[in-house]
Write a protein that holds these residues in place. Structure first.
Motif, PDB file in Angstrom:
ATOM      1  N   MET A 130      -2.000  -2.526  10.799  1.00  0.00           N
ATOM      2  CA  MET A 130      -1.823  -1.123  11.172  1.00  0.00           C
ATOM      3  C   MET A 130      -0.725  -1.807  10.392  1.00  0.00           C
ATOM      4  O   MET A 130      -0.539  -0.951   9.489  1.00  0.00           O
ATOM      5  N   GLY A 131       0.300  -2.276  10.757  1.00  0.00           N
ATOM      6  CA  GLY A 131       1.543  -2.960  10.328  1.00  0.00           C
ATOM      7  C   GLY A 131       1.202  -3.127   8.939  1.00  0.00           C
ATOM      8  O   GLY A 131       2.635  -3.220   7.284  1.00  0.00           O
ATOM      9  N   GLN A 132       0.815  -4.267   8.277  1.00  0.00           N
ATOM     10  CA  GLN A 132       0.533  -4.735   7.162  1.00  0.00           C
ATOM     11  C   GLN A 132      -0.055  -3.214   5.868  1.00  0.00           C
ATOM     12  O   GLN A 132       0.431  -3.122   5.148  1.00  0.00           O
ATOM     13  N   TRP A 133      -0.474  -1.920   6.696  1.00  0.00           N
ATOM     14  CA  TRP A 133      -1.409  -1.720   5.958  1.00  0.00           C
ATOM     15  C   TRP A 133      -0.204  -0.471   5.973  1.00  0.00           C
ATOM     16  O   TRP A 133       0.509  -0.140   4.363  1.00  0.00           O
ATOM     17  N   GLY A 134       1.297  -0.590   6.648  1.00  0.00           N
ATOM     18  CA  GLY A 134       2.122   0.357   6.274  1.00  0.00           C
ATOM     19  C   GLY A 134       2.533  -0.185   5.558  1.00  0.00           C
ATOM     20  O   GLY A 134       3.483   0.459   4.584  1.00  0.00           O
ATOM     21  N   ASP A 135       3.025  -1.372   5.699  1.00  0.00           N
ATOM     22  CA  ASP A 135       3.653  -2.495   4.745  1.00  0.00           C
ATOM     23  C   ASP A 135       3.341  -1.945   2.779  1.00  0.00           C
ATOM     24  O   ASP A 135       4.494  -2.118   2.180  1.00  0.00           O
ATOM     25  N   ASP A 136       2.090  -2.359   2.463  1.00  0.00           N
ATOM     26  CA  ASP A 136       1.497  -2.262   1.580  1.00  0.00           C
ATOM     27  C   ASP A 136       1.817  -0.877   1.407  1.00  0.00           C
ATOM     28  O   ASP A 136       1.509  -0.522   0.403  1.00  0.00           O
ATOM     29  N   HIS A 137       1.532   0.558   1.995  1.00  0.00           N
ATOM     30  CA  HIS A 137       1.880   1.647   1.291  1.00  0.00           C
ATOM     31  C   HIS A 137       3.051   2.367   1.413  1.00  0.00           C
ATOM     32  O   HIS A 137       2.842   3.433   1.731  1.00  0.00           O
ATOM     33  N   GLU A 138       4.025   1.360   2.217  1.00  0.00           N
ATOM     34  CA  GLU A 138       5.607   2.328   2.412  1.00  0.00           C
ATOM     35  C   GLU A 138       6.073   3.107   1.461  1.00  0.00           C
ATOM     36  O   GLU A 138       6.548   3.860   2.347  1.00  0.00           O
ATOM     37  N   GLU A 139       5.623   2.472   0.331  1.00  0.00           N
ATOM     38  CA  GLU A 139       7.195   3.828  -0.373  1.00  0.00           C
ATOM     39  C   GLU A 139       5.778   5.198  -0.635  1.00  0.00           C
ATOM     40  O   GLU A 139       6.291   5.881  -0.632  1.00  0.00           O
ATOM     41  N   ARG A 140       4.809   4.901  -1.110  1.00  0.00           N
ATOM     42  CA  ARG A 140       4.075   6.020  -1.114  1.00  0.00           C
ATOM     43  C   ARG A 140       4.004   6.908   0.436  1.00  0.00           C
ATOM     44  O   ARG A 140       3.926   8.547   0.817  1.00  0.00           O
ATOM     45  N   LEU A 141       3.832   6.284   1.710  1.00  0.00           N
ATOM     46  CA  LEU A 141       4.143   6.803   3.267  1.00  0.00           C
ATOM     47  C   LEU A 141       4.871   7.753   3.102  1.00  0.00           C
ATOM     48  O   LEU A 141       5.027   8.544   3.856  1.00  0.00           O
ATOM     49  N   ARG A 142       6.452   6.634   2.670  1.00  0.00           N
ATOM     50  CA  ARG A 142       7.652   7.362   2.794  1.00  0.00           C
ATOM     51  C   ARG A 142       7.795   8.723   1.766  1.00  0.00           C
ATOM     52  O   ARG A 142       8.745   9.442   2.784  1.00  0.00           O
ATOM     53  N   ASN A 143       7.276   8.634   0.935  1.00  0.00           N
ATOM     54  CA  ASN A 143       7.489  10.015  -0.213  1.00  0.00           C
ATOM     55  C   ASN A 143       6.701  10.605   0.579  1.00  0.00           C
ATOM     56  O   ASN A 143       7.511  12.060   0.617  1.00  0.00           O
ATOM     57  N   ILE A 144       5.774  10.759   0.875  1.00  0.00           N
ATOM     58  CA  ILE A 144       4.604  11.592   1.656  1.00  0.00           C
ATOM     59  C   ILE A 144       5.771  12.093   3.030  1.00  0.00           C
ATOM     60  O   ILE A 144       5.527  13.361   2.964  1.00  0.00           O
TER      61      ILE A 144
END
Length: 120
Positions: free
Chosen positions: A98-112
């Protein structure tokens, strides 16, 4: 004492894991204990936004769910340490994924999150 208003739903694996892991700090607590931060004061320093009371409640819940164990050393002042149980260790690869998924999509998730105002 807290009394549950909605009955527990344990119909599938997602319900079960939600019952065990839901809580703002539980996943972080498991990860930090895995990383070697065993004392309550160390955990408090790693999660400064959490109150000591909430951390204690969530640590107790993790202990009740047999994911961590608490060792109390008979010294003064009292020394307490937490460690993962064998059962708790089985969650570490899931948390890492789950942490890796968050890291992989960090910019997109932060923007959302920022766009939707969910950052509070």
């Amino acid at each position: 004492m807290y009394e549950r208003k909605i009955p527990v739903n344990l119909n599938c694996g997602l319900d079960l894991i939600a019952e065990v892991l839901y809580g703002k700090w539980k996943i972080r607590l498991l990860w930090f204990i895995h990383a070697g931060h065993l004392r309550p004061s160390e955990l408090q320093r790693k999660i400064p936004d959490a109150s000591r009371r909430v951390l204690n409640i969530q640590l107790k819940e993790l202990e009740n769910h047999e994911l961590i164990e608490k060792t109390i050393y008979p010294v003064l002042p009292l020394k307490v340490e937490y460690s993962l149980t064998e059962f708790g260790k089985t969650l570490i690869p899931v948390i890492a994924a789950m942490g890796q998924w968050g890291d992989d999509h960090e910019e997109r998730l932060r923007n959302i999150i920022l766009k939707n105002g969910d950052s509070e």
